[in-house]
Motif scaffolding. Sequence first.
Motif, PDB file in Angstrom:
ATOM      1  N   PHE A 186      38.438  31.254  41.902  1.00 51.95           N
ATOM      2  CA  PHE A 186      37.516  31.356  40.769  1.00 51.95           C
ATOM      3  C   PHE A 186      36.805  32.704  40.663  1.00 51.95           C
ATOM      4  CE2 PHE A 186      33.099  30.408  39.126  1.00 51.95           C
ATOM      5  CZ  PHE A 186      33.474  30.393  37.792  1.00 51.95           C
ATOM      6  N   SER A 187      36.553  33.363  41.770  1.00 51.58           N
ATOM      7  CA  SER A 187      35.707  34.564  41.768  1.00 51.58           C
ATOM      8  C   SER A 187      36.169  35.676  40.813  1.00 51.58           C
ATOM      9  CB  SER A 187      35.570  35.124  43.186  1.00 51.58           C
ATOM     10  OG  SER A 187      36.833  35.437  43.741  1.00 51.58           O
ATOM     11  N   PRO A 188      37.493  35.882  40.602  1.00 50.56           N
ATOM     12  CA  PRO A 188      37.885  36.969  39.681  1.00 50.56           C
ATOM     13  C   PRO A 188      37.444  36.753  38.241  1.00 50.56           C
ATOM     14  CG  PRO A 188      39.732  36.316  41.086  1.00 50.56           C
ATOM     15  CD  PRO A 188      38.676  35.281  41.245  1.00 50.56           C
ATOM     16  N   TYR A 189      37.055  35.508  37.893  1.00 50.24           N
ATOM     17  CA  TYR A 189      36.765  35.199  36.494  1.00 50.24           C
ATOM     18  C   TYR A 189      35.269  34.960  36.231  1.00 50.24           C
ATOM     19  CZ  TYR A 189      41.725  34.283  37.046  1.00 50.24           C
ATOM     20  OH  TYR A 189      43.058  34.398  37.369  1.00 50.24           O
ATOM     21  N   MET A 190      34.434  35.174  37.239  1.00 47.22           N
ATOM     22  CA  MET A 190      33.008  34.852  37.094  1.00 47.22           C
ATOM     23  C   MET A 190      32.325  35.669  36.001  1.00 47.22           C
ATOM     24  SD  MET A 190      31.579  34.253  40.956  1.00 47.22           S
ATOM     25  CE  MET A 190      31.980  32.766  41.880  1.00 47.22           C
ATOM     26  N   GLN A 191      32.815  36.872  35.757  1.00 44.07           N
ATOM     27  CA  GLN A 191      32.201  37.740  34.751  1.00 44.07           C
ATOM     28  C   GLN A 191      32.843  37.603  33.372  1.00 44.07           C
ATOM     29  OE1 GLN A 191      32.576  41.541  36.833  1.00 44.07           O
ATOM     30  NE2 GLN A 191      30.398  41.477  37.365  1.00 44.07           N
ATOM     31  N   ASP A 192      33.802  36.685  33.236  1.00 40.23           N
ATOM     32  CA  ASP A 192      34.463  36.497  31.943  1.00 40.23           C
ATOM     33  C   ASP A 192      33.523  35.846  30.931  1.00 40.23           C
ATOM     34  OD1 ASP A 192      36.616  37.496  33.215  1.00 40.23           O
ATOM     35  OD2 ASP A 192      37.909  35.743  32.972  1.00 40.23           O
ATOM     36  N   ASP A 193      33.835  36.024  29.662  1.00 40.23           N
ATOM     37  CA  ASP A 193      33.086  35.345  28.608  1.00 40.23           C
ATOM     38  C   ASP A 193      33.235  33.833  28.784  1.00 40.23           C
ATOM     39  OD1 ASP A 193      32.445  37.792  27.567  1.00 40.23           O
ATOM     40  OD2 ASP A 193      34.080  37.794  26.080  1.00 40.23           O
ATOM     41  N   GLY A 194      32.148  33.125  28.531  1.00 35.30           N
ATOM     42  CA  GLY A 194      32.182  31.678  28.688  1.00 35.30           C
ATOM     43  C   GLY A 194      31.506  31.218  29.959  1.00 35.30           C
ATOM     44  N   PHE A 195      31.295  32.136  30.910  1.00 34.15           N
ATOM     45  CA  PHE A 195      30.571  31.810  32.133  1.00 34.15           C
ATOM     46  C   PHE A 195      29.259  32.596  32.136  1.00 34.15           C
ATOM     47  CE2 PHE A 195      35.096  31.369  33.353  1.00 34.15           C
ATOM     48  CZ  PHE A 195      35.090  30.004  33.609  1.00 34.15           C
ATOM     49  N   ASN A 196      28.183  31.908  32.426  1.00 34.89           N
ATOM     50  CA  ASN A 196      26.857  32.517  32.304  1.00 34.89           C
ATOM     51  C   ASN A 196      26.295  32.954  33.652  1.00 34.89           C
ATOM     52  OD1 ASN A 196      26.746  32.035  29.475  1.00 34.89           O
ATOM     53  ND2 ASN A 196      26.235  29.890  29.900  1.00 34.89           N
ATOM     54  N   TYR A 197      27.141  33.521  34.503  1.00 37.09           N
ATOM     55  CA  TYR A 197      26.671  33.984  35.806  1.00 37.09           C
ATOM     56  C   TYR A 197      26.075  35.386  35.680  1.00 37.09           C
ATOM     57  CZ  TYR A 197      29.411  30.174  37.829  1.00 37.09           C
ATOM     58  OH  TYR A 197      29.914  28.950  38.160  1.00 37.09           O
ATOM     59  N   THR A 198      24.887  35.558  36.225  1.00 40.36           N
ATOM     60  CA  THR A 198      24.311  36.895  36.291  1.00 40.36           C
ATOM     61  C   THR A 198      24.869  37.615  37.504  1.00 40.36           C
ATOM     62  OG1 THR A 198      22.447  36.205  37.672  1.00 40.36           O
ATOM     63  CG2 THR A 198      22.188  36.011  35.272  1.00 40.36           C
ATOM     64  N   ALA A 199      24.632  38.920  37.557  1.00 41.76           N
ATOM     65  CA  ALA A 199      25.104  39.699  38.721  1.00 41.76           C
ATOM     66  C   ALA A 199      24.456  39.189  39.999  1.00 41.76           C
ATOM     67  CB  ALA A 199      24.778  41.180  38.506  1.00 41.76           C
ATOM     68  N   GLN A 200      23.160  38.797  39.893  1.00 40.19           N
ATOM     69  CA  GLN A 200      22.458  38.279  41.075  1.00 40.19           C
ATOM     70  C   GLN A 200      23.064  36.954  41.537  1.00 40.19           C
ATOM     71  OE1 GLN A 200      21.052  39.385  38.318  1.00 40.19           O
ATOM     72  NE2 GLN A 200      19.852  41.188  38.981  1.00 40.19           N
ATOM     73  N   GLU A 201      23.433  36.085  40.588  1.00 40.14           N
ATOM     74  CA  GLU A 201      24.027  34.791  40.944  1.00 40.14           C
ATOM     75  C   GLU A 201      25.398  34.978  41.588  1.00 40.14           C
ATOM     76  OE1 GLU A 201      22.113  31.809  37.588  1.00 40.14           O
ATOM     77  OE2 GLU A 201      23.865  33.035  37.076  1.00 40.14           O
ATOM     78  N   ILE A 202      26.182  35.903  41.051  1.00 40.96           N
ATOM     79  CA  ILE A 202      27.500  36.177  41.629  1.00 40.96           C
ATOM     80  C   ILE A 202      27.351  36.690  43.061  1.00 40.96           C
ATOM     81  CG2 ILE A 202      29.527  37.674  41.469  1.00 40.96           C
ATOM     82  CD1 ILE A 202      29.230  37.538  38.415  1.00 40.96           C
ATOM     83  N   SER A 203      26.403  37.597  43.267  1.00 41.57           N
ATOM     84  CA  SER A 203      26.159  38.138  44.606  1.00 41.57           C
ATOM     85  C   SER A 203      25.687  37.045  45.555  1.00 41.57           C
ATOM     86  CB  SER A 203      25.122  39.254  44.528  1.00 41.57           C
ATOM     87  OG  SER A 203      24.838  39.761  45.820  1.00 41.57           O
ATOM     88  N   ALA A 204      24.830  36.149  45.064  1.00 38.60           N
ATOM     89  CA  ALA A 204      24.311  35.057  45.902  1.00 38.60           C
ATOM     90  C   ALA A 204      25.420  34.104  46.312  1.00 38.60           C
ATOM     91  CB  ALA A 204      23.208  34.314  45.147  1.00 38.60           C
ATOM     92  N   LEU A 205      26.334  33.792  45.382  1.00 36.22           N
ATOM     93  CA  LEU A 205      27.461  32.910  45.712  1.00 36.22           C
ATOM     94  C   LEU A 205      28.374  33.558  46.745  1.00 36.22           C
ATOM     95  CD1 LEU A 205      28.341  31.519  42.169  1.00 36.22           C
ATOM     96  CD2 LEU A 205      27.432  30.224  44.112  1.00 36.22           C
TER      97      LEU A 205
END
Length: 428
Positions: A186-205
């Motif tokens: 899943f990680s390669p797609y976290m920044q795609d449109d349709g997912f509301n992850y912030t940079a901080q949330e991605i880093s935290a995960l």
Amino acid sequence: ISNDTPNKDKIAQDKEKEAKEKFIKEPANMKLLIVVDKLLTGFDAPPATYLYIDKKMQDHGLFQAVCRVNRLDDDTKDFGYIVDYMDLFKCLEKSIADYTSEVFDGYDKEDVIGLLNDRIKLSQKDFHKALEAIQALLEDVKEPKTDEDYKTFFNCYDNVNDENAIKKRYQLYKLVNNVVRTYTNFSPYMQDDGFNYTAQEISALKDKVNNYIRLKQLISLASGDSIDLKSYEPDMRFMIDNYIEAGLSKKLCDFDEMSLIDLVIKKGTTFVEDLPDNVKNNHKTVAETIENHIRKVVNYGYQTNPEYYRKMSEILDNLIEQRKQDRLSYAQYLKEVSELAKKVQQIGTGNYPESIGNDRKLRALYDNLDKDEDTTFELNEAIIKEKPNKYKENQMKVRKVKLIIKKTLNCDNDKVEEIYKIVEANYD
């Protein structure tokens, strides 16, 4: 098979049957199956994950083909993949639409329901589900959840016979592996449109996944569960080195292709300096980690030389008891545990006659035959000369080896069984 081959139809049918059975039951031995107009109906192979389409297909035929990879198999298969060389995707959508109008009413529903899904959304769901599972396992770890709290929860100390702790640790390893697998998907797609992850949330995960990986390494090392590749046969090491892939690794400590026991033997009391920081700075953790690894070697050694490793177990128990009662300084403990590691690996032990030397087979017989040198050599020579090839695989041959032992030692059946187990562990 040429047209002139006798019984060519029967041979072709047998080969087809063999190929299908291997593809279904032994996917490691039949990874690729190329077909033209076969196996589209009446063929169920759940391990099949990829379908490569390189011919024009439509309607029933296309739908049937897609269904071959739609069955789930195990935890590692979430869906099938279609590699479409003929740009048939629109035809596929029509085929599925036709099913809803009862054209494909005869197909199994599990083949059709969810036939087309958003793989990325499914991978997101699987990742968060994996996180929830491991969080549920660790929920009962007492606060503030330090490394020591985790090691106590998973009973990394004195854990040899604690079946519940062993099951709990292996559940942790399985769940961490699942977290890593689903995160990778899943990680390669976290920044795609349709997912509301912030940079901080991605880093935290990402940090959360890395912490679970570190926890798995901590528990497996402290408990002695970690795999020691040094102890495997060369062919097993070859298989691992050549057929198992992994991402870039982070070097935690300089083992130089050595097991932990080898490191202790080579470097003596200074082996501590090569351990990870989260281990070497805690004296209790260092002691219990090396004790667990020595215990594993001792337990494994029982089958090859029970008398010798029984004594090693007694020495280890005594050393552990002295440490727990603070009857040894840390420096003295490190010295004694280093000497014990050498004895466990039978390095530098001088209690054998010169004629026995470092031959482990002779040592095993000598230790378990009341240190009778003549009887040791007599039985060793008889076994080498008279034992059948591949005797372990045949009960008649096993009986012959036992007769060799009985005739040589002139002993009762209990002693024969005891010595046979040693022979079986040491003589191919």
